[in-house]
Design a protein around this motif. Structure first.
Motif, PDB file in Angstrom:
ATOM      1  N   SER A 125       0.827  -1.210   0.000  1.00  0.00           N
ATOM      2  CA  SER A 125       0.000   0.000   0.000  1.00  0.00           C
ATOM      3  C   SER A 125       0.848   1.240   0.000  1.00  0.00           C
ATOM      4  O   SER A 125       1.764   1.376   0.778  1.00  0.00           O
ATOM      5  N   ALA A 126       0.532   2.150  -0.922  1.00  0.00           N
ATOM      6  CA  ALA A 126       1.273   3.400  -0.986  1.00  0.00           C
ATOM      7  C   ALA A 126       1.043   4.218   0.261  1.00  0.00           C
ATOM      8  O   ALA A 126       1.744   5.176   0.525  1.00  0.00           O
ATOM      9  N   ASN A 130      -6.099  19.590  -1.502  1.00  0.00           N
ATOM     10  CA  ASN A 130      -6.363  18.161  -1.654  1.00  0.00           C
ATOM     11  C   ASN A 130      -5.823  17.435  -0.428  1.00  0.00           C
ATOM     12  O   ASN A 130      -4.853  16.677  -0.500  1.00  0.00           O
ATOM     13  N   ALA A 131      -6.455  17.692   0.700  1.00  0.00           N
ATOM     14  CA  ALA A 131      -5.958  17.213   1.986  1.00  0.00           C
ATOM     15  C   ALA A 131      -5.877  15.694   2.080  1.00  0.00           C
ATOM     16  O   ALA A 131      -4.901  15.144   2.603  1.00  0.00           O
ATOM     17  N   GLU A 132      -6.887  14.975   1.578  1.00  0.00           N
ATOM     18  CA  GLU A 132      -6.890  13.516   1.706  1.00  0.00           C
ATOM     19  C   GLU A 132      -5.739  12.889   0.933  1.00  0.00           C
ATOM     20  O   GLU A 132      -5.038  12.009   1.433  1.00  0.00           O
ATOM     21  N   ALA A 133      -5.544  13.336  -0.290  1.00  0.00           N
ATOM     22  CA  ALA A 133      -4.439  12.800  -1.083  1.00  0.00           C
ATOM     23  C   ALA A 133      -3.099  13.234  -0.486  1.00  0.00           C
ATOM     24  O   ALA A 133      -2.126  12.472  -0.519  1.00  0.00           O
ATOM     25  N   ALA A 134      -3.052  14.428   0.065  1.00  0.00           N
ATOM     26  CA  ALA A 134      -1.822  14.913   0.695  1.00  0.00           C
ATOM     27  C   ALA A 134      -1.456  14.048   1.899  1.00  0.00           C
ATOM     28  O   ALA A 134      -0.297  13.693   2.106  1.00  0.00           O
ATOM     29  N   GLY A 156       6.708  10.085  -5.827  1.00  0.00           N
ATOM     30  CA  GLY A 156       5.566  10.696  -6.509  1.00  0.00           C
ATOM     31  C   GLY A 156       5.066   9.825  -7.639  1.00  0.00           C
ATOM     32  O   GLY A 156       3.850   9.642  -7.814  1.00  0.00           O
ATOM     33  N   ALA A 157       5.998   9.254  -8.409  1.00  0.00           N
ATOM     34  CA  ALA A 157       5.612   8.371  -9.516  1.00  0.00           C
ATOM     35  C   ALA A 157       4.924   7.123  -8.990  1.00  0.00           C
ATOM     36  O   ALA A 157       3.918   6.651  -9.556  1.00  0.00           O
ATOM     37  N   ALA A 158       5.428   6.582  -7.907  1.00  0.00           N
ATOM     38  CA  ALA A 158       4.823   5.389  -7.311  1.00  0.00           C
ATOM     39  C   ALA A 158       3.420   5.694  -6.783  1.00  0.00           C
ATOM     40  O   ALA A 158       2.503   4.890  -6.922  1.00  0.00           O
ATOM     41  N   PHE A 159       3.272   6.866  -6.189  1.00  0.00           N
ATOM     42  CA  PHE A 159       1.972   7.270  -5.651  1.00  0.00           C
ATOM     43  C   PHE A 159       0.940   7.387  -6.769  1.00  0.00           C
ATOM     44  O   PHE A 159      -0.203   6.914  -6.637  1.00  0.00           O
ATOM     45  N   GLU A 160       1.326   8.003  -7.874  1.00  0.00           N
ATOM     46  CA  GLU A 160       0.400   8.173  -8.996  1.00  0.00           C
ATOM     47  C   GLU A 160      -0.042   6.836  -9.577  1.00  0.00           C
ATOM     48  O   GLU A 160      -1.204   6.665  -9.964  1.00  0.00           O
ATOM     49  N   LYS A 161       0.862   5.880  -9.626  1.00  0.00           N
ATOM     50  CA  LYS A 161       0.521   4.558 -10.166  1.00  0.00           C
ATOM     51  C   LYS A 161      -0.375   3.791  -9.205  1.00  0.00           C
ATOM     52  O   LYS A 161      -1.247   3.030  -9.627  1.00  0.00           O
ATOM     53  N   ALA A 162      -0.148   3.997  -7.907  1.00  0.00           N
ATOM     54  CA  ALA A 162      -0.976   3.317  -6.905  1.00  0.00           C
ATOM     55  C   ALA A 162      -2.365   3.921  -6.820  1.00  0.00           C
ATOM     56  O   ALA A 162      -3.316   3.250  -6.419  1.00  0.00           O
ATOM     57  N   HIS A 163      -2.484   5.192  -7.203  1.00  0.00           N
ATOM     58  CA  HIS A 163      -3.764   5.899  -7.119  1.00  0.00           C
ATOM     59  C   HIS A 163      -4.074   6.563  -8.462  1.00  0.00           C
ATOM     60  O   HIS A 163      -3.852   7.775  -8.633  1.00  0.00           O
ATOM     61  N   PRO A 164      -4.570   5.800  -9.422  1.00  0.00           N
ATOM     62  CA  PRO A 164      -4.909   6.384 -10.733  1.00  0.00           C
ATOM     63  C   PRO A 164      -5.861   7.568 -10.570  1.00  0.00           C
ATOM     64  O   PRO A 164      -6.773   7.538  -9.753  1.00  0.00           O
ATOM     65  N   PHE A 224       0.007  10.863   0.667  1.00  0.00           N
ATOM     66  CA  PHE A 224       1.393  11.002   0.205  1.00  0.00           C
ATOM     67  C   PHE A 224       2.344  11.042   1.395  1.00  0.00           C
ATOM     68  O   PHE A 224       3.407  10.405   1.385  1.00  0.00           O
ATOM     69  N   ILE A 225       1.980  11.782   2.441  1.00  0.00           N
ATOM     70  CA  ILE A 225       2.815  11.839   3.650  1.00  0.00           C
ATOM     71  C   ILE A 225       2.940  10.448   4.261  1.00  0.00           C
ATOM     72  O   ILE A 225       4.017  10.039   4.721  1.00  0.00           O
ATOM     73  N   ALA A 226       1.840   9.699   4.266  1.00  0.00           N
ATOM     74  CA  ALA A 226       1.878   8.338   4.803  1.00  0.00           C
ATOM     75  C   ALA A 226       2.841   7.473   4.003  1.00  0.00           C
ATOM     76  O   ALA A 226       3.554   6.634   4.563  1.00  0.00           O
ATOM     77  N   LEU A 227       2.867   7.647   2.683  1.00  0.00           N
ATOM     78  CA  LEU A 227       3.810   6.888   1.854  1.00  0.00           C
ATOM     79  C   LEU A 227       5.242   7.250   2.211  1.00  0.00           C
ATOM     80  O   LEU A 227       6.101   6.369   2.352  1.00  0.00           O
ATOM     81  N   VAL A 228       5.528   8.527   2.364  1.00  0.00           N
ATOM     82  CA  VAL A 228       6.876   8.975   2.717  1.00  0.00           C
ATOM     83  C   VAL A 228       7.339   8.334   4.018  1.00  0.00           C
ATOM     84  O   VAL A 228       8.487   7.909   4.154  1.00  0.00           O
TER      85      VAL A 228
END
Length: 278
Positions: free
Chosen positions: A29-30, A250-254, A74-82, A257-261
């Motif tokens: 999971s991203a 875009n708080a939810e997506a933000a 960022g690239a991984a996040f975009e692929k995980a979340h089309p 992304f922080i969770a992925l980091v």
């Protein structure tokens, strides 16, 4: 001590993101969390369960030294979340903080020091509570082959040597000053640069003989420079905080992304780039 060319090449190969490593990021999971943070676990679980709902652009302002690692994430996040897109603004942390407090639209701020993060958090309560996600240590970048035989921070004070530092207001510059003070050394550079990438570029273009930058930037440069470690750097390790900005569009997506980091997968990308664990 100067690292060998073999070590430099091994590090560079380690930094290259292969298809397999990208696939591993996406397979997990991203938005998975790092094990040591219950809040990150909560955010990750919520994001993972609603991953299909994530969409739109996430705007991330990040320290220049994070460019390679965050671009990969960022690239991984975009692929995980089309349907999502991560856009970055990289630069000196002080300049980024000034832009944010001046009203520049952003969702996430990742700074190279708590001091520059505080500029944002103190200004009208602009961000949520920052969390340290990595640390970074300084290193001397020399010309390939280290023709000037630089082996210590003191060597940078030699007459005739063209040395570049980051501006004192930038985290890498403040850390360099702290390291020089730890060694009771005084150094007058040929220029002060606005961020660590600009300082490194001076050496890559052979416009300077050496620069005091981060280990991660030496690693990312590969054969374009050679790295020299110095003990005083241990007295000037920078902590990198990250925070969700309260005016995020875009708080939810933000948050995701922080969770992925902060996740194990994100930390793997960062540590392979030379960052230290928080």
């Amino acid at each position: 001590m100067t690292r060998s060319v073999c070590r430099t090449r091994r590090t560079r190969r380690m930094l290259q993101v292969t298809g397999a490593s990208a696939a591993a990021l996406l397979a997990l999971s991203a938005c998975s969390s790092s094990d040591d943070s219950s809040s990150a676990t909560s955010d990750s679980s919520a994001s993972a369960s609603s991953s299909d709902k994530l969409s739109g652009t996430v705007t991330v302002f990040a320290a220049a030294s994070l460019k390679e690692s965050f671009t990969t994430l960022g690239a991984a996040f975009e692929k995980a979340h089309p349907g999502t897109k991560v856009t970055f603004s990289f630069g000196g942390s002080d300049s980024l903080a000034a832009s944010i407090t001046g009203g520049a639209p952003a969702d996430v701020f990742a700074s190279a020091s708590p001091k520059t993060m505080k500029i944002v958090t103190d200004a009208k309560d602009n961000a949520t509570e920052p969390v340290t996600f990595v640390r970074n240590q300084l290193e001397i970048a020399t010309l390939p082959g280290n023709p000037d035989k630089i082996s210590s921070l003191k060597d940078l004070t030699k007459s005739g040597l063209k040395v570049v530092l980051c501006d004192k207001e930038v985290p890498c510059g403040a850390a360099a000053q702290k390291a020089l003070e730890a060694g009771s050394l005084k150094l007058t550079p040929v220029s002060y640069e606005q961020d660590v990438k600009a300082a490194l570029t001076k050496v890559e273009l052979k416009e300077a003989d050496a620069a005091v930058v981060y280990k991660t930037d030496v690693h990312a440069a590969g054969d374009k420079v050679e790295g020299v470690e110095f003990p005083e750097s241990a007295d000037a390790v920078n902590e990198y905080p990250i925070a969700l900005l309260k005016d995020a569009q875009n708080a939810e997506a933000a948050k995701a992304f922080i969770a992925l980091v902060r996740s194990a997968d994100g930390q793997k990308v960062l540590t392979e780039a030379g960052f230290l664990q928080p």
